[in-house]
Write a protein that holds these residues in place. Sequence first.
Motif, PDB file in Angstrom:
ATOM      1  N   TYR A 211      45.134  44.387  25.847  1.00  0.00           N
ATOM      2  CA  TYR A 211      44.611  43.464  26.858  1.00  0.00           C
ATOM      3  C   TYR A 211      43.536  44.131  27.718  1.00  0.00           C
ATOM      4  O   TYR A 211      43.362  43.796  28.890  1.00  0.00           O
ATOM      5  N   SER A 212      42.828  45.075  27.134  1.00  0.00           N
ATOM      6  CA  SER A 212      41.834  45.823  27.907  1.00  0.00           C
ATOM      7  C   SER A 212      40.698  44.924  28.402  1.00  0.00           C
ATOM      8  O   SER A 212      40.191  45.112  29.511  1.00  0.00           O
ATOM      9  N   THR A 213      40.300  43.946  27.592  1.00  0.00           N
ATOM     10  CA  THR A 213      39.253  43.030  28.042  1.00  0.00           C
ATOM     11  C   THR A 213      39.678  42.316  29.311  1.00  0.00           C
ATOM     12  O   THR A 213      38.862  42.092  30.221  1.00  0.00           O
ATOM     13  N   GLN A 214      40.975  41.969  29.388  1.00  0.00           N
ATOM     14  CA  GLN A 214      41.459  41.205  30.538  1.00  0.00           C
ATOM     15  C   GLN A 214      41.698  42.109  31.747  1.00  0.00           C
ATOM     16  O   GLN A 214      41.257  41.791  32.858  1.00  0.00           O
ATOM     17  N   TRP A 215      42.430  43.238  31.596  1.00  0.00           N
ATOM     18  CA  TRP A 215      42.768  44.000  32.802  1.00  0.00           C
ATOM     19  C   TRP A 215      41.543  44.663  33.448  1.00  0.00           C
ATOM     20  O   TRP A 215      41.570  45.019  34.633  1.00  0.00           O
ATOM     21  N   GLU A 216      40.490  44.806  32.678  1.00  0.00           N
ATOM     22  CA  GLU A 216      39.281  45.337  33.299  1.00  0.00           C
ATOM     23  C   GLU A 216      38.596  44.302  34.189  1.00  0.00           C
ATOM     24  O   GLU A 216      37.721  44.638  34.986  1.00  0.00           O
ATOM     25  N   MET A 217      39.006  43.045  34.058  1.00  0.00           N
ATOM     26  CA  MET A 217      38.347  41.985  34.818  1.00  0.00           C
ATOM     27  C   MET A 217      38.796  41.927  36.282  1.00  0.00           C
ATOM     28  O   MET A 217      38.001  41.656  37.161  1.00  0.00           O
ATOM     29  N   TYR A 218      40.109  42.173  36.528  1.00  0.00           N
ATOM     30  CA  TYR A 218      40.616  41.855  37.870  1.00  0.00           C
ATOM     31  C   TYR A 218      40.885  43.102  38.695  1.00  0.00           C
ATOM     32  O   TYR A 218      41.176  44.178  38.176  1.00  0.00           O
ATOM     33  N   ASP A 219      40.813  42.886  40.028  1.00  0.00           N
ATOM     34  CA  ASP A 219      41.043  43.982  40.969  1.00  0.00           C
ATOM     35  C   ASP A 219      42.413  43.904  41.615  1.00  0.00           C
ATOM     36  O   ASP A 219      43.079  44.912  41.807  1.00  0.00           O
ATOM     37  N   SER A 220      42.810  42.692  42.001  1.00  0.00           N
ATOM     38  CA  SER A 220      44.053  42.584  42.769  1.00  0.00           C
ATOM     39  C   SER A 220      44.765  41.277  42.473  1.00  0.00           C
ATOM     40  O   SER A 220      44.160  40.296  42.037  1.00  0.00           O
ATOM     41  N   VAL A 221      46.077  41.298  42.737  1.00  0.00           N
ATOM     42  CA  VAL A 221      46.922  40.114  42.551  1.00  0.00           C
ATOM     43  C   VAL A 221      47.804  39.983  43.786  1.00  0.00           C
ATOM     44  O   VAL A 221      48.394  40.974  44.247  1.00  0.00           O
ATOM     45  N   SER A 222      47.887  38.786  44.317  1.00  0.00           N
ATOM     46  CA  SER A 222      48.753  38.572  45.484  1.00  0.00           C
ATOM     47  C   SER A 222      49.559  37.287  45.306  1.00  0.00           C
ATOM     48  O   SER A 222      49.202  36.423  44.506  1.00  0.00           O
ATOM     49  N   VAL A 223      50.650  37.205  46.076  1.00  0.00           N
ATOM     50  CA  VAL A 223      51.565  36.065  45.972  1.00  0.00           C
ATOM     51  C   VAL A 223      51.698  35.406  47.331  1.00  0.00           C
ATOM     52  O   VAL A 223      51.828  36.076  48.357  1.00  0.00           O
ATOM     53  N   ASP A 224      51.655  34.072  47.315  1.00  0.00           N
ATOM     54  CA  ASP A 224      51.872  33.275  48.528  1.00  0.00           C
ATOM     55  C   ASP A 224      52.724  32.079  48.133  1.00  0.00           C
ATOM     56  O   ASP A 224      52.209  31.080  47.631  1.00  0.00           O
ATOM     57  N   GLY A 225      54.041  32.204  48.355  1.00  0.00           N
ATOM     58  CA  GLY A 225      54.944  31.144  47.909  1.00  0.00           C
ATOM     59  C   GLY A 225      54.925  31.040  46.395  1.00  0.00           C
ATOM     60  O   GLY A 225      55.126  32.027  45.691  1.00  0.00           O
ATOM     61  N   GLN A 226      54.654  29.838  45.866  1.00  0.00           N
ATOM     62  CA  GLN A 226      54.588  29.654  44.418  1.00  0.00           C
ATOM     63  C   GLN A 226      53.191  29.925  43.866  1.00  0.00           C
ATOM     64  O   GLN A 226      52.969  29.804  42.670  1.00  0.00           O
ATOM     65  N   TRP A 227      52.279  30.279  44.741  1.00  0.00           N
ATOM     66  CA  TRP A 227      50.897  30.509  44.299  1.00  0.00           C
ATOM     67  C   TRP A 227      50.639  31.990  44.056  1.00  0.00           C
ATOM     68  O   TRP A 227      51.084  32.842  44.824  1.00  0.00           O
ATOM     69  N   ILE A 228      49.902  32.257  42.978  1.00  0.00           N
ATOM     70  CA  ILE A 228      49.458  33.608  42.653  1.00  0.00           C
ATOM     71  C   ILE A 228      47.931  33.614  42.703  1.00  0.00           C
ATOM     72  O   ILE A 228      47.297  32.756  42.079  1.00  0.00           O
ATOM     73  N   THR A 229      47.365  34.567  43.418  1.00  0.00           N
ATOM     74  CA  THR A 229      45.904  34.673  43.519  1.00  0.00           C
ATOM     75  C   THR A 229      45.432  35.934  42.819  1.00  0.00           C
ATOM     76  O   THR A 229      45.945  37.020  43.071  1.00  0.00           O
ATOM     77  N   VAL A 230      44.470  35.762  41.915  1.00  0.00           N
ATOM     78  CA  VAL A 230      43.886  36.893  41.194  1.00  0.00           C
ATOM     79  C   VAL A 230      42.429  37.016  41.609  1.00  0.00           C
ATOM     80  O   VAL A 230      41.670  36.037  41.542  1.00  0.00           O
ATOM     81  N   LYS A 231      42.050  38.207  42.063  1.00  0.00           N
ATOM     82  CA  LYS A 231      40.675  38.482  42.449  1.00  0.00           C
ATOM     83  C   LYS A 231      40.014  39.344  41.368  1.00  0.00           C
ATOM     84  O   LYS A 231      40.544  40.380  40.973  1.00  0.00           O
ATOM     85  N   PHE A 232      38.877  38.879  40.904  1.00  0.00           N
ATOM     86  CA  PHE A 232      38.150  39.596  39.858  1.00  0.00           C
ATOM     87  C   PHE A 232      37.044  40.458  40.471  1.00  0.00           C
ATOM     88  O   PHE A 232      36.505  40.136  41.538  1.00  0.00           O
ATOM     89  N   SER A 233      36.697  41.517  39.774  1.00  0.00           N
ATOM     90  CA  SER A 233      35.643  42.400  40.265  1.00  0.00           C
ATOM     91  C   SER A 233      34.263  41.772  40.099  1.00  0.00           C
ATOM     92  O   SER A 233      33.353  42.049  40.872  1.00  0.00           O
ATOM     93  N   ASP A 234      34.114  40.943  39.082  1.00  0.00           N
ATOM     94  CA  ASP A 234      32.845  40.251  38.832  1.00  0.00           C
ATOM     95  C   ASP A 234      33.156  38.792  38.521  1.00  0.00           C
ATOM     96  O   ASP A 234      34.296  38.450  38.184  1.00  0.00           O
ATOM     97  N   PRO A 235      32.156  37.930  38.572  1.00  0.00           N
ATOM     98  CA  PRO A 235      32.404  36.529  38.212  1.00  0.00           C
ATOM     99  C   PRO A 235      32.941  36.417  36.780  1.00  0.00           C
ATOM    100  O   PRO A 235      32.554  37.173  35.891  1.00  0.00           O
ATOM    101  N   VAL A 236      33.843  35.451  36.592  1.00  0.00           N
ATOM    102  CA  VAL A 236      34.396  35.170  35.265  1.00  0.00           C
ATOM    103  C   VAL A 236      34.047  33.736  34.914  1.00  0.00           C
ATOM    104  O   VAL A 236      34.294  32.821  35.693  1.00  0.00           O
TER     105      VAL A 236
END
Length: 532
Positions: free
Chosen positions: A296-321
């Motif tokens: 999954y190297s193509t995918q994990w290189e895309m994102y910087d951080s993951v956070s949780v807020d209730g039932q929501w998960i937010t993924v922040k990418f280093s560059d636009p996807v």
Amino acid sequence: MTALAGCSGSDGDGNGNGGGSGSGNELPQYSYLNNPANYNPARHDAINLIGDQLNNLGLNTKVQVFEWGTLYTKITDEFNYSFATWSRGLGIDPGRRMAEQFHSSNTGKGGGNFTGYTNKDLDPTLMKQLQEADEQKRIDMLHEIQATINEDVPMHPIVQMPNIVAFNNQQVSGWTDHLVGYYHMEPMTNVEVNNSANELRGSWAETLGTLSVLGYNNETKLFHQFEMLYDKLVRINSELEPDPELSLATDWERPDDTTVRYKLREGHKWHDGEDLTPEDVKFTLEYIKENEIPLYSTQWEMYDSVSVDGQWITVKFSDPVGPVHKVFSNQIPIVPQHKWESRSNPAQASVNEPVGSGPLQFDYWEKGSELSLTKYEDHWRPVKFDRRIWRIIPESSTVWSLLKQGELNYLPYTRIGKQLNDNQDAGNIGVKSAPGDGWWHFSQNTRKEGLDDKAVRQAAVHALPKQAINQQIMYGFAEEGWNLIGESFGKFSNPDVPKYQEQDGIAAGQQVLEDAGYSIENGRVQAKGSSE
């Protein structure tokens, strides 16, 4: 443009056969790795036929047979080969595998770019097309990639493969066409079975080596299992649209082009009864990134951080996807934290009884003999049968005999060839076929002397007997391949890339060699400039 392996004077295969038998200026002997005849008879015959053509062209080529696991390792981990062929697909998105297969940074062991092809000029486009949200701009970039790869030909399609499944029509019905294949979650959950045990019974030619979803090579026999054992945040349906009815997330949003938010399905549980939570999703993404899981190297290189807020998960990418659900949300299987957090080296983990959350759950695995998965009753999209069994049966004739008898009732990966042609009209046999995402590739190890020159590679592609393979070996079920992104992907396929060997492929190939400065003496290609 391409990397050199420094193997001048040797064939680079470690077998001491380099240098040929002529004046000492011949290009080295090349190895073309083949699977055994009983594993895939049609492909075995096709490789032998291509090997003959390469020798007719003047490339001293030795076809060598290895069982599949050894062959795959030699090519993808050891790079101990010259030419290779097997089935390969692009998946749901036509651009997702382009970076994996051709980016200059991905030529390491298990990295995906096993041909060793490097092109620093193309690398930015390979990555940027994954970030581009504007569809037409992305199409333009993918057309550029296809034109370049068709010019440099580290990999070229021999035949464009349809998705095809043969089944016992007295027991199985309800197949749904899908670009990716009939193994996909949507077709598999639509299948209906009519036998006393309510079992879907298929077979494969070789044993499964692992049941680790984070530590396997991306082989068909395994992702057919993991597709149904694990859920993904967003599934792509047969209309190629993100579908919340199939997905672990019930809703999603994109606040901006570097952020995606998912609302996790509530009340879903792992197969062992534990709750599947947003923290499991966060754990999965962080765990894969921290451990740099190659698959999954193509995918994990895309994102910087993951956070949780209730039932929501937010993924922040280093560059636009760009097509985020096709290249990211649909690619990573969500794994349970309580089963994986204690594993320090997940890529090498030994997993014999996987726990997932998908529509099928682990039942038993008799290595070398049989794998059984059973219906997960509490899944929101359950299968319509009670059990799916795969038996390991190497002999194709035995498989077809059992299919007609009803002991087996479907062939999960139906091989095109004589058995299919001979049996397709039997009264209790059904065959479904649809345009597919894959092809038989002809790959050339650009690390090898001679194959580091695109003129030699182009000459080899000219010599591919595509028409003979499709008509004589594939019985016309396939189509001649000429572009890595085929016409089944519609406007994403570049119609203007040149076709090789339309007429006399040997003559065309030899002309390419001579134009590039090679000579042909006693039927063998001499190194560039050796006749001067």
